[in-house]
Enzyme design. Structure first.
Site, PDB file in Angstrom:
ATOM      1  N   ASP B  53      45.629  32.852  38.712  1.00  0.00           N
ATOM      2  CA  ASP B  53      46.171  32.644  40.065  1.00  0.00           C
ATOM      3  C   ASP B  53      45.659  33.692  41.050  1.00  0.00           C
ATOM      4  O   ASP B  53      45.188  34.757  40.650  1.00  0.00           O
ATOM      5  CB  ASP B  53      47.708  32.792  40.054  1.00  0.00           C
ATOM      6  CG  ASP B  53      48.407  31.708  39.274  1.00  0.00           C
ATOM      7  OD1 ASP B  53      47.751  30.737  38.843  1.00  0.00           O
ATOM      8  OD2 ASP B  53      49.642  31.845  39.093  1.00  0.00           O
ATOM      9  N   TYR B 111      47.821  37.588  27.689  1.00  0.00           N
ATOM     10  CA  TYR B 111      48.096  38.122  29.020  1.00  0.00           C
ATOM     11  C   TYR B 111      48.993  39.343  28.887  1.00  0.00           C
ATOM     12  O   TYR B 111      49.787  39.448  27.952  1.00  0.00           O
ATOM     13  CB  TYR B 111      48.842  37.087  29.876  1.00  0.00           C
ATOM     14  CG  TYR B 111      47.955  36.048  30.510  1.00  0.00           C
ATOM     15  CD1 TYR B 111      47.423  36.245  31.779  1.00  0.00           C
ATOM     16  CD2 TYR B 111      47.664  34.855  29.847  1.00  0.00           C
ATOM     17  CE1 TYR B 111      46.618  35.288  32.379  1.00  0.00           C
ATOM     18  CE2 TYR B 111      46.850  33.886  30.441  1.00  0.00           C
ATOM     19  CZ  TYR B 111      46.337  34.106  31.711  1.00  0.00           C
ATOM     20  OH  TYR B 111      45.547  33.172  32.297  1.00  0.00           O
TER      21      TYR B 111
END
Lengths: 248, 248
Positions: B53, B111
């Site tokens: 993102d 992540y």
């Protein structure tokens, strides 16, 4: 009666023209004084423990100022932080005796210079570390540092633009720490001349590269001549680590 | 015959609109493709392991592309880095078999979400950590994470804007690491939905704050309803840590 307020401030110096106020503006001091004015309505000058050059960072810079404000000691930091940009953060604020002076009262100051030895620079520390991908002989650098300890005339390690009348300073400690690819140079002294830590860092990198020997340092100090030392390392690797004051 | 080149790229996502190319531009993919064009003269598309993102960082994103260029494998990274801005760095480049596909071949992706628990934000990690100064119950967060392990329908943990037809994913591991004031949330899975790690992070912070109990997580998954999970944590705390591929 006015109060003497002391603050510890951390800043990312990347976009600033250094700590100390100057006519062209854009300094940490200017921004902090504007925040104080917004908070108290007072137009006053803060006293820093010392300057930091354009692009140099601070983990724990210290300043003080005299104010008529009645804001309680524990509310200052938050009130200031809501008025400061996010690259300048007040960490602590306290009230000191009237005689406390951030520069004159300082006993020890420590700087840290960061070297990133990765093949390619780490993007997340690119603004806080100097990238040096070729090998450095850390042992030789450690040996060279021992020659800087003590009281010396540091004329060879200051910019020829220094306006200080005397160049004798004392380095109490100077050491290297390794953290994986990062190499940290710490230097603690009673005060530092203009560009002094950056010239020490640049000289140490030349020692690490084998361009200078550790045993060259004493003659370099004795020469009292800037051209005898190594280059001035880039500003962005440097950080004012902390400033120490005598216990009250 | 064209070659299949794979690269690991690290980027500071602060000023970018995410990894994947889009009409409004300013993406990592656009900048990397421009650098490849400058280097080889080819106008080609790279294949990323997945999107990140806007504002999300990467320590080790992976992409591949097919090229006619004869540049030796060991020269690619440096040649690319001289053409890239300093917030995008190629860490490694190698040649892969023709069938390698950065997205389809990926087996595990990790992540990391970073939380800065200091009273005031650390200026040097302000762009890479979410500031959360109030206490978090780390034990409760650890317990809550165990309920996410395994294969689940993660509809409750993806944006309602997800365009994926299926929301079943497997989380292999999810753990917390503490480093002084920093709290790191790591999540490893076979793939992640739009906003999934940010919603997991936001939900874990609600657990840490006591707004949710660890035992609430199974019902949240079972609801298959985004409104049942916690908030979407801010992008700047998130970093694509690494992408793993089967040994050839």
């Amino acid at each position: 009666m006015s109060r003497n307020i002391v603050m510890t401030v951390s800043y990312d110096g990347t976009t600033y023209s250094g700590f100390q106020s100057q006519p062209s503006g854009n300094t940490i001091q200017d921004i902090v004084e504007t925040a104080i004015h917004s908070l108290t309505g007072e137009q006053l000058r803060i006293i820093g423990s010392g300057r930091t050059d354009a692009g140099v960072h601070a983990r724990g810079q210290v300043f003080n100022f005299h104010t008529e404000s009645r804001i309680p000691q524990e509310r200052w930091a938050l009130a200031m932080n809501t008025r400061l940009p996010d690259d300048i953060v007040i960490l602590e604020a306290w009230e000191a005796p009237e005689a406390f002076h951030a520069r004159h009262s300082a006993k020890r100051k420590t700087y840290r210079y960061t070297i990133d030895r990765r093949k390619f620079p780490d993007v997340f520390s690119r603004m806080y570390a100097f990238h040096h991908p070729t090998p450095l002989q850390v042992g030789a650098m450690r040996e060279a540092l021992t020659h800087l300890i003590g009281e010396h005339d540091f004329t060879s390690f200051t910019s020829i633009q220094s306006t200080q009348p005397h160049h004798v300073r004392t380095i109490f400690e100077a050491w290297l720490e390794e953290d994986g690819p990062l190499l940290y140079l710490f230097v603690t002294g009673n005060g530092f001349l203009y560009n002094m830590v950056r010239i020490i860092a640049g000289t140490m990198m030349w020692v690490g590269e084998g361009k200078l020997a550790p045993a060259d340092i004493p003659a370099m100090l004795a020469a009292v001549d800037r051209t005898c030392a190594g280059p001035t390392a880039m500003a962005h690797g440097l950080m004012l680590w902390n400033v120490e004051y005598p216990a009250e």
